[in-house]
Scaffold this motif. Structure first.
Motif, mmCIF file in Angstrom:
data_model
loop_
_atom_site.group_PDB
_atom_site.id
_atom_site.type_symbol
_atom_site.label_atom_id
_atom_site.label_comp_id
_atom_site.label_asym_id
_atom_site.label_seq_id
_atom_site.Cartn_x
_atom_site.Cartn_y
_atom_site.Cartn_z
ATOM 1 N N SER A 28 0.813 -1.220 0.000
ATOM 2 C CA SER A 28 0.000 0.000 0.000
ATOM 3 C C SER A 28 0.834 1.253 0.000
ATOM 4 N N LYS A 255 -6.219 6.922 6.050
ATOM 5 C CA LYS A 255 -6.451 7.253 4.639
ATOM 6 C C LYS A 255 -7.549 6.371 4.058
ATOM 7 N N VAL A 256 -7.468 5.050 4.368
ATOM 8 C CA VAL A 256 -8.492 4.127 3.873
ATOM 9 C C VAL A 256 -9.859 4.506 4.435
ATOM 10 N N GLU A 257 -9.849 4.836 5.746
ATOM 11 C CA GLU A 257 -11.112 5.230 6.390
ATOM 12 C C GLU A 257 -11.665 6.507 5.757
ATOM 13 N N LYS A 258 -10.770 7.483 5.538
ATOM 14 C CA LYS A 258 -11.205 8.746 4.932
ATOM 15 C C LYS A 258 -11.680 8.526 3.502
ATOM 16 N N GLU A 259 -10.976 7.620 2.803
ATOM 17 C CA GLU A 259 -11.406 7.320 1.434
ATOM 18 C C GLU A 259 -12.797 6.699 1.436
ATOM 19 N N GLN A 260 -13.045 5.812 2.435
ATOM 20 C CA GLN A 260 -14.367 5.202 2.543
ATOM 21 C C GLN A 260 -15.415 6.254 2.884
ATOM 22 N N GLU A 261 -15.045 7.162 3.826
ATOM 23 C CA GLU A 261 -15.967 8.243 4.170
ATOM 24 C C GLU A 261 -16.240 9.128 2.958
ATOM 25 N N GLU A 263 -16.012 8.193 -0.140
ATOM 26 C CA GLU A 263 -16.845 7.435 -1.079
ATOM 27 C C GLU A 263 -18.312 7.468 -0.639
ATOM 28 N N ASP A 264 -18.520 7.314 0.708
ATOM 29 C CA ASP A 264 -19.885 7.380 1.233
ATOM 30 C C ASP A 264 -20.495 8.755 0.988
ATOM 31 N N THR A 267 -21.377 9.036 -2.571
ATOM 32 C CA THR A 267 -22.626 8.315 -2.858
ATOM 33 C C THR A 267 -23.832 9.116 -2.385
#
Length: 454
Positions: A28, A255-261, A263-264, A267
């Protein structure tokens, strides 16, 4: 035995380092390769063929310059060169034999035990014209440079570990880490802070003067090498390295969490945008329906106004009809007897105003006296003979309205008023038999139409 222990120790440190890097970062961190290079050192073999050389852009350093590095002096040469720029413009040696900026040389004595890491910096600017040298955060030398001097873009090669290469008297033969060139004259306090925080802190933390750090260590370790120049695992900094890698791992998780947030949020944003577009369409439909309703109301209002005009017209016509009906009814009750004009005083005579007056008023003084008497032929003839009023039209009593009927109060009122509204209109008309017959026909026809309408 000592050699084998050192080898095992070095191998174990290398194994632990690579394992931790793989565990904490994995694939990563592909973009952070240059960051990992900050954790490396370079080890130069003690020979003239081991060096690194390339040509940087020197324009940012024309009038201001600082260079700092961590050094472990292990070499055997007389002047152990850390870096060199052609024509003696920039020189730094590990043992202090030479420190040079713009051909201004200083010969200094560095009191650091061989094989020990220490921090060395060199600073200069054309404005101060002072070339200063620091070891472990303390200034050990300073020299005024000539006026008008600058670091030129000629003789551009920068060499690490030797002078221009292949000079046995100038080979480095040691270890170095975190060599950086700054386009600023670092202050004494900045340099002291670097030294006091230690080599591992400098490597793991962001440089305070990052904006001015132009030639960077993490880029230098990527350059091509001559001779035996190898990567050095800084075992002294493993704890700091692990801490930094853990921090990077945490940052990666964040970063992954923020990217998911993100993305949410994206959406939800797209969903909200779709809802807004739907609402906008609904609003547009409502607007269209509203405008249509307004148009219909305007049309209805116009129709209502038109209907009102029609109703007013119908009302006027109805009132006129009522008046006409009332007039017809009144005329019907009049029942004129045009045969009265067959009498000698009227027949073939122009009807005069005197005749009209006679028709209107001749019965005023006699009608009331006839109430209760049956009107017969003998009675009419008798009245004609004894009547003192000359030319009274007794022949009117021969009409169906009176003849052979008992004369009533209503008949008396009718005979006194029947000619009031028509006699004046006949003045000037010659009352011939043809005219009299025509008047009788028209009256009869009008009465018939009235009966049919009723």
């Amino acid at each position: 035995l000592t050699y084998h222990l050192q080898f095992v120790s070095h191998f174990w440190a290398m194994f632990v380092f690579l394992s931790i890097v793989t565990l904490l970062i994995g694939s990563s961190l592909g973009a952070t390769g240059s960051l990992l290079n900050k954790f490396k050192g370079l080890k130069f073999a003690d020979d003239a063929n081991s060096y690194v050389q390339y040509t940087p852009d020197w324009s940012p350093f024309a009038n201001v310059f600082s260079a700092c590095v961590w050094i472990k002096d292990l070499g055997s040469a007389a002047q152990r060169t850390v870096y060199y720029k052609g024509s003696d413009e920039l020189i730094m040696t590990a043992n202090g034999g030479y420190s040079t900026v713009v051909q201004s040389h200083q010969r200094l004595q560095i009191s650091v035990s061989k094989g020990t890491w220490f921090h060395q910096c060199s600073t200069w600017s054309s404005s101060t014209r002072n070339h200063r040298v620091y070891v472990n955060g303390v200034q050990i030398g300073a020299k005024q440079t000539a006026s008008g001097k600058s670091i030129t873009s000629t003789h551009r090669e920068l060499t690490l570990g030797n002078q221009r290469g292949i000079y046995s008297a100038w080979q480095f033969g040691g270890e170095m880490a975190y060599l950086n060139f700054y386009a600023i004259e670092l202050s004494a306090s900045d340099i002291a802070s670097m030294a006091q925080q230690g080599m591992c802190s400098n490597i793991a933390d962001e440089d305070k003067n990052e904006h001015y750090r132009i030639i960077k260590w993490e880029d230098l370790v990527e350059l091509g090498r001559s001779g035996t120049v190898t990567d050095l695992i800084l075992t002294e900094c493993l704890e700091d390295i692990f801490s930094k890698l853990a921090e990077l791992k945490e940052c990666q998780a964040d970063k992954v969490e923020k990217e998911q947030e993100l993305e949410d949020l994206s959406t939800r944003f797209n969903s909200t945008l779709a809802d807004l577009e739907e609402k906008e369409q609904e609003l547009e439909d409502l607007s269209t329906r509203f405008n249509s309703t307004v148009a219909e109301l305007e049309e209805t209002k116009a129709d209502k106004f038109e209907m009102k005009e029609e109703l007013d017209d119908i009302s006027a016509r109805l009132n006129s009809t009522v008046a006409e009906l009332e007039q017809v009814t009144a005329n019907r009750n009049s029942s004129w007897d045009w045969d009265i004009f067959l009498a000698e005083q009227f027949l073939d005579q122009n009807l005069t105003a005197e005749h009209a007056q006679l028709l209107r008023s001749t019965w005023d003084d006699i009608a009331e006296a006839l109430v209760g008497i049956r009107i017969t032929d003998e009675f009419i003839k008798l009245l004609s003979r004894v009547d003192r009023v000359e030319d009274r039209p007794w022949s009117i009593l021969y009409s169906d309205n009176y003849f052979e009927a008992v004369f009533t109060q209503e008949m008396a009122e009718r005979v006194t008023s029947i000619w009031d509204e028509i006699s004046e209109k006949l003045v000037g008309v010659t009352m011939s038999r043809g005219v009299i017959e025509l008047l009788n026909y028209v009256t009869e026809k009008a009465n018939c139409d009235t009966d049919t309408y009723s």
